[in-house]
Design an enzyme around this catalytic site. Structure first.
Site, mmCIF file in Angstrom:
data_model
loop_
_atom_site.group_PDB
_atom_site.id
_atom_site.type_symbol
_atom_site.label_atom_id
_atom_site.label_comp_id
_atom_site.label_asym_id
_atom_site.label_seq_id
_atom_site.Cartn_x
_atom_site.Cartn_y
_atom_site.Cartn_z
ATOM 1 N N THR A 198 -7.182 -0.127 16.888
ATOM 2 C CA THR A 198 -6.187 0.803 16.369
ATOM 3 C C THR A 198 -5.049 0.039 15.702
ATOM 4 O O THR A 198 -4.781 -1.109 16.032
ATOM 5 C CB THR A 198 -5.631 1.720 17.484
ATOM 6 O OG1 THR A 198 -4.726 2.667 16.908
ATOM 7 C CG2 THR A 198 -4.901 0.914 18.557
ATOM 8 N N ARG A 199 -4.393 0.701 14.751
ATOM 9 C CA ARG A 199 -3.167 0.179 14.144
ATOM 10 C C ARG A 199 -2.056 1.220 14.250
ATOM 11 O O ARG A 199 -1.017 1.083 13.621
ATOM 12 C CB ARG A 199 -3.407 -0.198 12.670
ATOM 13 C CG ARG A 199 -3.914 0.923 11.805
ATOM 14 C CD ARG A 199 -4.136 0.509 10.353
ATOM 15 N NE ARG A 199 -4.630 1.605 9.544
ATOM 16 C CZ ARG A 199 -3.877 2.571 9.015
ATOM 17 N NH1 ARG A 199 -2.575 2.553 9.207
ATOM 18 N NH2 ARG A 199 -4.416 3.531 8.301
ATOM 19 N N ASN A 200 -2.304 2.254 15.076
ATOM 20 C CA ASN A 200 -1.351 3.347 15.264
ATOM 21 C C ASN A 200 -1.016 3.498 16.745
ATOM 22 O O ASN A 200 -1.750 3.004 17.609
ATOM 23 C CB ASN A 200 -1.944 4.666 14.748
ATOM 24 C CG ASN A 200 -2.206 4.636 13.258
ATOM 25 O OD1 ASN A 200 -1.325 4.287 12.480
ATOM 26 N ND2 ASN A 200 -3.421 4.979 12.842
ATOM 27 N N ARG A 292 -13.829 8.074 12.480
ATOM 28 C CA ARG A 292 -13.930 8.723 11.171
ATOM 29 C C ARG A 292 -13.035 7.974 10.192
ATOM 30 O O ARG A 292 -11.888 7.695 10.472
ATOM 31 C CB ARG A 292 -13.492 10.185 11.297
ATOM 32 C CG ARG A 292 -13.648 11.004 10.043
ATOM 33 C CD ARG A 292 -13.087 12.411 10.266
ATOM 34 N NE ARG A 292 -13.309 13.260 9.096
ATOM 35 C CZ ARG A 292 -12.558 13.270 8.010
ATOM 36 N NH1 ARG A 292 -11.511 12.449 7.933
ATOM 37 N NH2 ARG A 292 -12.826 14.082 7.007
ATOM 38 N N ASP A 293 -13.570 7.611 9.032
ATOM 39 C CA ASP A 293 -12.838 6.851 8.013
ATOM 40 C C ASP A 293 -12.221 5.594 8.618
ATOM 41 O O ASP A 293 -11.066 5.257 8.367
ATOM 42 C CB ASP A 293 -11.762 7.719 7.352
ATOM 43 C CG ASP A 293 -11.200 7.071 6.078
ATOM 44 O OD1 ASP A 293 -11.943 6.317 5.429
ATOM 45 O OD2 ASP A 293 -10.027 7.312 5.750
ATOM 46 N N VAL A 333 -11.369 14.785 19.237
ATOM 47 C CA VAL A 333 -11.140 15.703 20.350
ATOM 48 C C VAL A 333 -9.963 16.609 20.024
ATOM 49 O O VAL A 333 -9.092 16.261 19.223
ATOM 50 C CB VAL A 333 -10.878 14.940 21.664
ATOM 51 C CG1 VAL A 333 -12.108 14.163 22.086
ATOM 52 C CG2 VAL A 333 -9.679 14.008 21.531
ATOM 53 N N ASP A 434 23.322 -6.599 -14.306
ATOM 54 C CA ASP A 434 24.061 -7.787 -14.751
ATOM 55 C C ASP A 434 24.546 -8.615 -13.573
ATOM 56 O O ASP A 434 24.523 -9.850 -13.607
ATOM 57 C CB ASP A 434 25.254 -7.368 -15.622
ATOM 58 C CG ASP A 434 24.827 -6.886 -17.001
ATOM 59 O OD1 ASP A 434 23.652 -7.108 -17.361
ATOM 60 O OD2 ASP A 434 25.656 -6.288 -17.708
ATOM 61 N N VAL A 436 23.222 -8.842 -10.517
ATOM 62 C CA VAL A 436 22.093 -9.535 -9.893
ATOM 63 C C VAL A 436 21.645 -10.705 -10.756
ATOM 64 O O VAL A 436 21.343 -11.792 -10.251
ATOM 65 C CB VAL A 436 20.922 -8.556 -9.645
ATOM 66 C CG1 VAL A 436 19.681 -9.314 -9.190
ATOM 67 C CG2 VAL A 436 21.318 -7.511 -8.611
ATOM 68 N N ARG A 451 11.199 -11.208 -15.796
ATOM 69 C CA ARG A 451 11.724 -9.857 -15.526
ATOM 70 C C ARG A 451 11.130 -9.318 -14.221
ATOM 71 O O ARG A 451 11.837 -8.700 -13.414
ATOM 72 C CB ARG A 451 11.377 -8.906 -16.680
ATOM 73 C CG ARG A 451 12.180 -9.135 -17.961
ATOM 74 C CD ARG A 451 11.604 -8.270 -19.074
ATOM 75 N NE ARG A 451 12.252 -8.490 -20.343
ATOM 76 C CZ ARG A 451 13.243 -7.735 -20.833
ATOM 77 N NH1 ARG A 451 13.700 -6.728 -20.123
ATOM 78 N NH2 ARG A 451 13.779 -7.999 -22.006
ATOM 79 N N ALA A 478 14.347 -2.759 -15.454
ATOM 80 C CA ALA A 478 13.015 -2.642 -14.842
ATOM 81 C C ALA A 478 12.037 -1.936 -15.778
ATOM 82 O O ALA A 478 11.580 -0.826 -15.490
ATOM 83 C CB ALA A 478 13.105 -1.926 -13.501
#
Length: 574
Positions: A198-200, A292-293, A333, A434, A436, A451, A478
Site C-alpha cells: 500500500t501507499r495509502n 484492482r488497478d 469489501v 524581475d 527572482v 527560462r 513563464a
C-alpha cells in the site's frame, strides 16, 4: 520456513561484501564518483539488500532489452521492470567512463560512498520503446513523463560491490531487509505470509480484507507499505506509518507485522504488480494481495484509466508458476450497516443496504473537519490523519500569474499581496519575475533551458513556502507549458495548493502601454529571445482563471482571485 528468493539465491550484497568493507572503502575514495538521485538511491538499496534478487547491479543493455521486450533477464529469469542507472554525457566525459571502468556510487544526502560499480557497458536507451513496452506509451503517464523529462540520455550497466547501507533516521526498526524479515518470520514461527502492498493509509476495509485473506489461507499478514517514492500528492509516509502503527493493535494478537519498503514506485500497473510480487517473494512472503488497478497512476487528462481495472491481476496470474508466490486477488469489501460488518461486494445480496466513502470524500472530510464514521475507520487512525491534514483555511497556496511582460502581472501580484495581508491568517510572499531574476537567477540567460530553470527555482521556493502554510504570489512570464506544468507538480507533490492565473492581456496592449520601451528595443533587434517578439508564448491550456487588464481593472481581477480562494475554502468561514 519462508519462501525461497526469486532466482533461488538471495543476493544480499551487503553481507557478501562485508569482509572487504575497508578495502572497498579505500578504493572508493580513489575512483570517480556518480552522485545518485533519490530514485537511484532507492533502487541501489534494494539491489544491495537483495530486494531485487536476482539482480546484482544495474541492468546492462542485454538485460535491459530483454526486460523491456520479454519481461525477463538475459539469463531467462522473470523480471518486469528496467532497473537502470541513468547518467548524462557530461558525467561520462568528465570521469572518462567506459566499459571496464570502476566508479563509486555516492549518496547525495551525506556524501557517503555506498558501492562500487564495475561498468559492463554504457548505452543510449530507446526511450520511446521503453515507454511503449513497459508503461503503455501514453505520454501523460507519470513514469513516461519522468522518462522523457528527467531521466538522462545514457544508461550505465554493471554489477555493484556494496560498501555501506543507506543511512535512515526515521522508523529504523521497521526497515527490515529481506534477510532480516526472513529471520523475523522464522523467529515468530510463520510459514505462510500474506503480503499487503500500500501507499495509502489503511482503514477498516483494509484490515478486513487482509484478515480474510490470512484466514482463508491459514496465514499471517505482512503490512508492507512503500515509503520511498510514490505518487505525487500522496499522504507523506510519516503520517502513514503512524497510522499503520495505530491500526496494528486492531489485528488479532500475533497475526500481523509492519515492515517498511524503501521502493521508488513507477506506477506501472501490470508490470509493476509482477515486480512487487518478486520483491515480496524476496522478503519471504508466500502470498501477495494484488488489488484492482494495482499500482496504477489514476486517470489521464481525458478521464481515462491508464490500465484496465484487472490488468495487474491478470499479469501476475499469467506468471504465477514462475513467480513462486500465490496471488491473492483483492476483493473490494463494503460495509453493511444493518449487521455492522464488512463483506465482499460480490457476496452482498441484492437490496441489502451498503455504505462506502470514496477517497475523494475522505479527503474532503479531512479538509473540512466533517465527521468520519467509526464504521469506516478507527478513531485512533482518524486522529492521526486529522493532525496531518490541516483545514483548508490554514493551508498555504501558490497563485502563479503568467503572461506577457507588461501584461499587468506585477500590479495584480502587488495588489493581491496587500489584500491577503489585510485578510490575515497566513504570511504572504511575493515572487516577482524581475526580483527572482536578480536574487536567484542572475547567471541565467533567456534560452528555453534557462527560462525553464528560472521557473523551476521559483516553483521550488513557492512549494517550500506553501507547504509551510504561506500564501505565495509568483509572477514570472513563464512562457512554456512544460515549465508551468513542472512548476505545478513541484508545488503540489508535497500536498501544496496551486492555482494558475493566465493574465491574457493582448500583446498589442502590452506593447502600447510599455512606458519603458522594452518592446521597442526588442522590435529593433536590440534584445534577443524576447517573449512575444522573437520567442513564443504558449497559451495555458489548464488555467484556473483567465483575466485581461485591457478589459478589467486590477481591483476587479484581485476580487476574482479572492472569490476563487474563498470558494475553495481558504478563508475561515466560522
Amino acid at each position: 520456513m519462508s519462501n525461497p528468493p526469486h532466482g533461488g539465491v538471495l543476493k544480499d550484497l551487503l553481507a557478501r561484501d562485508a569482509p572487504r568493507h575497508d578495502q572497498l572503502e579505500t578504493e572508493a575514495e580513489q575512483l570517480p564518483a556518480i552522485v545518485l538521485t533519490e530514485r537511484q538511491l532507492c533502487d541501489l538499496e534494494l539491489i544491495m539488500n537483495g530486494g531485487f534478487s536476482p539482480l546484482e547491479g544495474f541492468m546492462n543493455q542485454k538485460d535491459y532489452d530483454n526486460v523491456c521486450e520479454n519481461v525477463r533477464l538475459a539469463d531467462g529469469n522473470l523480471f518486469s521492470m528496467p532497473i537502470t542507472l541513468d547518467v548524462s554525457k557530461a558525467v561520462i566525459d568528465e570521469s572518462q567512463l567506459k566499459a571496464g571502468s570502476r566508479v563509486t556510487l555516492r549518496d547525495f544526502r551525506d556524501d557517503r560512498n555506498l558501492a562500487i560499480l564495475t561498468i559492463d557497458d554504457i548505452y543510449r536507451p530507446d526511450k520511446a520503446r521503453e515507454a511503449k513496452l513497459v508503461f503503455g506509451g501514453d505520454k501523460e503517464h507519470p513514469a513516461i513523463k519522468f522518462l522523457n523529462n528527467t531521466v538522462q540520455e545514457f544508461y550505465i550497466g554493471g554489477k555493484v560491490e556494496a560498501i555501506n547501507k543507506l543511512n535512515h533516521y526515521d522508523y529504523v526498526a521497521l526497515r527490515y531487509t529481506p534477510a532480516e524479515l526472513r529471520v523475523h518470520f522464522d523467529k515468530l514461527g510463520w510459514s505462510r505470509v500474506v503480503a499487503f502492498q500500500t501507499r495509502n493509509p489503511m482503514h477498516r476495509a483494509h484490515r478486513e480484507l487482509t484478515v480474510r485473506a490470512a484466514r482463508a489461507r491459514q496465514a499471517n499478514v505482512l503490512i508492507h507499505p512503500v515509503v520511498g517514492l510514490t505518487k505525487p500528492g500522496d499522504i507523506d509516509h510519516f503520517t502513514r506509518v503512524r497510522a499503520y502503527q495505530a491500526l496494528l493493535p486492531r489485528y488479532p494478537n500475533g497475526m500481523a507485522v509492519l515492515g517498511l519498503l524503501g521502493l521508488a514506485m513507477r506506477m506501472g500497473g501490470p508490470r509493476e504488480a509482477i515486480w512487487h510480487a518478486i520483491i515480496r517473494k524476496n522478503h519471504g512472503a508466500t502470498h501477495f494481495i494484488v488489488g484492482r488497478d494495482h499500482a496504477g497512476p489514476g486517470k489521464n487528462s481525458k478521464g481515462e484509466e491508464f490500465y484496465g481495472p484487472y490488468d495487474a491481476q491478470h499479469a501476475v496470474e499469467k506468471y504465477r508458476e514462475e513467480l513462486g508466490i500465490e496471488v491473492v486477488e483483492f476483493q473490494q469489501v463494503t460495509y453493511l450497516p444493518d449487521t455492522d460488518e464488512y463483506k465482499p461486494k460480490d457476496e452482498v445480496p441484492a437490496g441489502v443496504k451498503t455504505l462506502d466513502i470514496s477517497g475523494t470524500e475522505l479527503r474532503n472530510r479531512l479538509r473540512t473537519g466533517a465527521p468520519i464514521p467509526e464504521w469506516f475507520s478507527y478513531p485512533e487512525v482518524v486522529k492521526i490523519l486529522r493532525e496531518s491534514s490541516r483545514p483548508r483555511s490554514t493551508q498555504g497556496f501558490t497563485i502563479f500569474l503568467t503572461g506577457y511582460m507588461n501584461s499587468g502581472k506585477d500590479a495584480i501580484a502587488r495588489a493581491l499581496q496587500v489584500t491577503l495581508n489585510q485578510q490575515g491568517g497566513r504570511s504572504v510572499s511575493l515572487l516577482l519575475g524581475d526580483t527572482v531574476r536578480h536574487e536567484l537567477s542572475s547567471e541565467l540567460g533567456f534560452s528555453r533551458e534557462d527560462r525553464h530553470t528560472n521557473v523551476q527555482r521559483i516553483a521550488f521556493v513557492a512549494g517550500e513556502l506553501t507547504r509551510a502554510g504561506a500564501a505565495v504570489i509568483a509572477a514570472p512570464i513563464a512562457p512554456y507549458e512544460e515549465s508551468r506544468n513542472a512548476a505545478r507538480d513541484a508545488v503540489t507533490q508535497g500536498g501544496g495548493n496551486f492555482f494558475l492565473v493566465h493574465v491574457a492581456t493582448p500583446l498589442e496592449y502590452c506593447e502600447k502601454t510599455d512606458k519603458r520601451g522594452i518592446y521597442a528595443k526588442a522590435r529593433r533587434g536590440e534584445i534577443k529571445g524576447f517573449t512575444g517578439v522573437d520567442d513564443p508564448y504558449e497559451t495555458p491550456s489548464n488555467a484556473h482563471l483567465t483575466v485581461d487588464v485591457s478589459k478589467q481593472t486590477v481591483r476587479s481581477i484581485v476580487h476574482e482571485i479572492i472569490l476563487m480562494l474563498e470558494t475553495e475554502g481558504f478563508f475561515d468561514r466560522a
